[in-house]
Motif scaffolding. Structure first.
Motif, PDB file in Angstrom:
ATOM      1  N   UNK A 600       0.825  -1.196   0.000  1.00  0.00           N
ATOM      2  CA  UNK A 600       0.000   0.000   0.000  1.00  0.00           C
ATOM      3  C   UNK A 600       0.865   1.255   0.000  1.00  0.00           C
ATOM      4  N   UNK A 601       0.379   2.276  -0.704  1.00  0.00           N
ATOM      5  CA  UNK A 601       0.938   3.618  -0.651  1.00  0.00           C
ATOM      6  C   UNK A 601      -0.171   4.576  -0.241  1.00  0.00           C
ATOM      7  N   UNK A 623      -0.250  -1.804  -6.869  1.00  0.00           N
ATOM      8  CA  UNK A 623      -0.589  -2.247  -8.229  1.00  0.00           C
ATOM      9  C   UNK A 623      -1.467  -1.220  -8.935  1.00  0.00           C
ATOM     10  N   UNK A 624      -2.419  -0.638  -8.197  1.00  0.00           N
ATOM     11  CA  UNK A 624      -3.288   0.383  -8.796  1.00  0.00           C
ATOM     12  C   UNK A 624      -2.502   1.647  -9.112  1.00  0.00           C
ATOM     13  N   UNK A 625      -1.556   2.020  -8.243  1.00  0.00           N
ATOM     14  CA  UNK A 625      -0.728   3.198  -8.507  1.00  0.00           C
ATOM     15  C   UNK A 625       0.088   3.001  -9.774  1.00  0.00           C
ATOM     16  N   UNK A 635     -10.577   5.846 -12.963  1.00  0.00           N
ATOM     17  CA  UNK A 635     -11.935   5.866 -12.429  1.00  0.00           C
ATOM     18  C   UNK A 635     -12.260   4.633 -11.590  1.00  0.00           C
ATOM     19  N   UNK A 636     -11.544   3.533 -11.811  1.00  0.00           N
ATOM     20  CA  UNK A 636     -11.865   2.302 -11.103  1.00  0.00           C
ATOM     21  C   UNK A 636     -10.881   1.999  -9.975  1.00  0.00           C
ATOM     22  N   UNK A 637     -10.021   2.975  -9.645  1.00  0.00           N
ATOM     23  CA  UNK A 637      -9.136   2.819  -8.501  1.00  0.00           C
ATOM     24  C   UNK A 637      -9.944   3.114  -7.235  1.00  0.00           C
TER      25      UNK A 637
END
Length: 709
Positions: A600-601, A623-625, A635-637
């Motif tokens: 996590x960030x 992973x999302x970053x 939009x889906x983060x």
């Protein structure tokens, strides 16, 4: 031969399985044999009979078993099958082609049958919807409803209709894909939001929603303008435009300087002398609030006009002021190619980032007119005289802005904000700020506009100092991170306001700081994790200047002093994007210094101006970053933002006569308390979040050497 014996054949299939034609072949077709005559006319009946072969039950069972594992065998597999089953390789090949064609035919029939059923459901729902519209009535006058009015029942019908259409499109897409055809995109509708059902909670709280409904919601109580009102609206808009432009250009004695020397304040007596036709009395209990502000912003004047005349872009740009907005009717779209002469009827709700301060709702007309080459004017004026709204506490006299074109893509904006408002429900903490006119005045509108223009310029800037520590140099990465941070701040502001879409429940805190909580259920909601989300917020006063609090909260070295969830660990800034002239205006990527291997960030945006400061953050998976930094869809983060809003307490605007300046701080947390949307919320979860926010407030006060209020 069993399936186990066929497994090695399946595993031997290579990556280049041939895509065989989908035409139908029969195993009774001609079989080539060495030296045989291929002309059917030269063969006798006994020879012709030998060309036909009917597979045995055993052969069919083995072929079916292999087909279930591998529908496209290669040459080697077909030869091995033919040897084991005593068939010709071409017989095996044709059997598999026929089987694939037969399977596809059955699938198409099933999909067509399902489509017919869905289509019938959609037709029935459309009939119900049309019947509801034809029988609907206005909730205010009892007459036939106008276009744009949607009752609660009709609203549910529309959502169900959209859901059926979405299901039909999904099935149609699957069927089209299986048949190898292109889907007609003009027949597909965009996915609609899922209807939010009431929560079944162990604790009864109101549901948090950006488009919620309540019994006194102005968005439901106002109907669109009737035909007889439209000519009156046009005349009102033209007169308002003339008044607003005059007010923007006049100086003393119409405008005087505020006590702090930073804002122009309207002289009411001079106003009624200058505009006697608009000298209608204020409603009982209302007071006048008017101001003027100007600034040069880094955006082309045409782009500004486009944003102001698009309700979605306008409310997004001013998300710190506009909690909700919609256009009920467009009376004129303007001349071809621009908004010159455009006229809209709108509803908007304006807020401050605190659950203690009531919002201001307004029903108004917005008129846009080009004054001369490079100069545009946009004016808002209330329509309360045409359609009185009992719940409205704010009436807009002609307000708006003049936009002047300047060189190099800059624009000069002169903003006039003139309202009559009933603010008797304002909480005691915010009375000085509201009475000063700075809570909703022109300076706040201009400051927010300037900030958004700076962010836009930062997103478009390709020249970044590579040597800057932690700088994100990729243009796609910068744009993605700024877009993600903007959505985070918008969600924070919408979730902490006292909008009529929200229902807050008050819990007693310590030291007089009551905590307000509300819940929402997130299901199929892009940008939010699924489950039960608890939002908790409180506002309090500190005898410390806003800049000191802002610097303390955004400093990564002092975060461990107030952030209970950090467990006392320091954080490191691993990425940074400057989003304004002030050094504190930036988007940062933070990482727990003692959890290098974590997944996590923390995404954090901090910004400050003369009207207020924000520090908003949310944990996001690495992973999302990485997806965002590589230009992926933001939009889906999933985001659950928390943070702080810091406002001046209004003493500076009063000339400092009431004592030293202080700050109004709002702290808010959004926490996922259960990943199952149908779960019941326990009192233990509420108590935990309540303690978390109370302890955070106490730590901040202690760190800033403040005594508990």
């Amino acid at each position: 031969m069993d399936v186990g014996r066929l497994q090695p054949l399946v595993m031997a299939q290579n990556k280049h399985n041939e895509n065989l034609p989908h035409g139908r072949y029969d195993e009774r077709d001609k079989i080539k044999s060495g030296g045989g005559n291929q002309e059917g006319t030269s063969r006798n009946p006994s020879q012709k009979k030998k060309r036909y072969h009917r597979h045995t039950l055993h052969q069919i069972q083995e072929l079916e078993a292999f087909f279930s594992l591998c529908p496209h065998p290669d040459d080697k597999q077909r030869k091995e099958l033919s040897r084991q089953l005593e068939l010709e390789p071409l017989q095996v090949k044709f059997w598999f082609q026929n089987k694939r064609t037969q399977t596809k035919t059955h699938h198409e029939r099933y999909q067509n049958s399902k489509l017919r059923v869905e289509n019938e459901k959609l037709k029935i729902d459309n009939m119900r919807y049309r019947a509801a519209l034809s029988n609907s009535s206005c909730p205010n006058c009892g007459g036939p409803s106008m276009m744009g009015e949607i009752s609660l029942e009709e609203h549910h019908l529309r959502l169900e209709n959209a859901h059926l259409r979405e299901e039909l499109d999904r099935v149609a897409a699957i069927a089209a894909k299986s048949m190898g055809k292109q889907v007609n995109h003009h027949l597909l509708s965009s996915p609609s939001p899922v209807a939010r059902r009431p929560l079944e909670l162990g604790v009864e709280f109101g549901e948090l929603g950006e488009h919620g409904e309540s019994s006194n919601d102005i968005f439901r109580s106002i109907c669109g303008p009737i035909e007889a009102d439209k000519p009156v609206i046009v005349e009102l808009a033209v007169a308002a435009m003339e008044e607003m432009v005059t007010m923007a250009q006049m100086g003393e004695p119409l405008w005087t300087v505020s006590l702090d020397g930073t804002t122009a304040i309207l002289d009411e007596d001079e106003y009624f002398k200058t505009f006697p036709k608009d000298a209608s009395p204020k409603p009982s209990g209302f007071r006048c609030e008017a101001s003027r502000e100007s600034a040069v912003v880094t955006m082309c004047h045409i782009n500004l006009v486009d944003i102001f005349m698009d309700v979605n872009q306008w409310s997004a740009m001013f998300s710190g002021i506009v909690s909700r907005a919609s256009t009920t009717e467009v009376l004129s779209t303007g001349v071809a190619g621009n908004y010159d002469g455009a006229l809209q009827v709108m509803i908007a709700e304006f807020h401050l980032p605190s659950p203690l301060l009531p919002t201001r709702e307004s029903y108004f007309a917005r008129y846009c007119k080009q004054q001369d080459e490079g100069t545009w004017a946009i004016v808002d004026v209330s329509l309360d005289d045409l359609r009185p709204v009992p719940t409205a506490r704010c009436r807009k006299r002609p307000s708006g802005c003049l936009i002047h074109e300047m060189p190099n893509g800059f624009s000069k904006v002169i903003w006039v904000e003139h309202v009559e408002v009933d603010d008797r429900g304002v909480h005691g903490l915010y009375k000085l700020l509201v009475n000063s006119g700075r809570a909703f005045g022109a300076n706040r509108w201009v400051a927010n506009l300037d900030r958004q223009c700076e962010r836009f310029a930062s997103a478009m800037t390709a020249n970044v100092l590579v040597g800057e520590v932690g700088a994100i140099t990729s243009l796609d990465g910068r744009r993605g991170m700024l877009k993600l941070a903007d959505r985070m701040v918008t969600s924070f502001c919408a979730g902490v306001s006292a909008s009529s879409a929200h229902t807050w429940t008050t819990l007693s805190g310590t030291g007089g700081d009551d905590v307000r909580v509300m819940t929402r259920k997130s299901i199929n909601d892009p940008g939010r994790p699924p489950g039960i989300v608890l939002s908790a917020a409180t506002s309090f006063w500190l005898p410390v200047l806003p800049k000191r609090i802002f610097d303390f909260l955004r400093d990564q070295n002092s975060r461990k002093e107030w952030d209970i969830l950090s467990n006392g660990d320091a954080v490191q800034e691993v990425g940074r994007i400057a989003s304004g002239r002030d050094a504190g205006n930036c988007v940062s990527l933070l990482r727990n210094a003692n959890s290098v291997q974590g997944n996590m960030l923390i995404v954090q945006e901090s910004y400050t101006n003369s009207t207020g400061s924000f520090v908003v953050y949310a944990p996001v998976e690495i992973a999302a970053i990485n997806v965002v930094l590589n230009g992926g869809d933001t939009d889906y983060v999933a985001l659950l933002p928390s943070g702080f809003a810091i406002l001046p307490d209004g003493t500076a605007a009063q000339g400092g006569e009431v004592g030293p300046g202080g700050s109004l701080v709002t702290i808010a947390f959004q926490i996922l308390v259960d990943s199952v949307p149908t779960a019941k919320l326990s009192l233990g979860c509420v108590a935990t979040v309540n303690n978390l926010i109370v302890c955070t407030v106490e730590r901040i006060k202690a760190s800033l050497t403040c005594e508990s209020a």
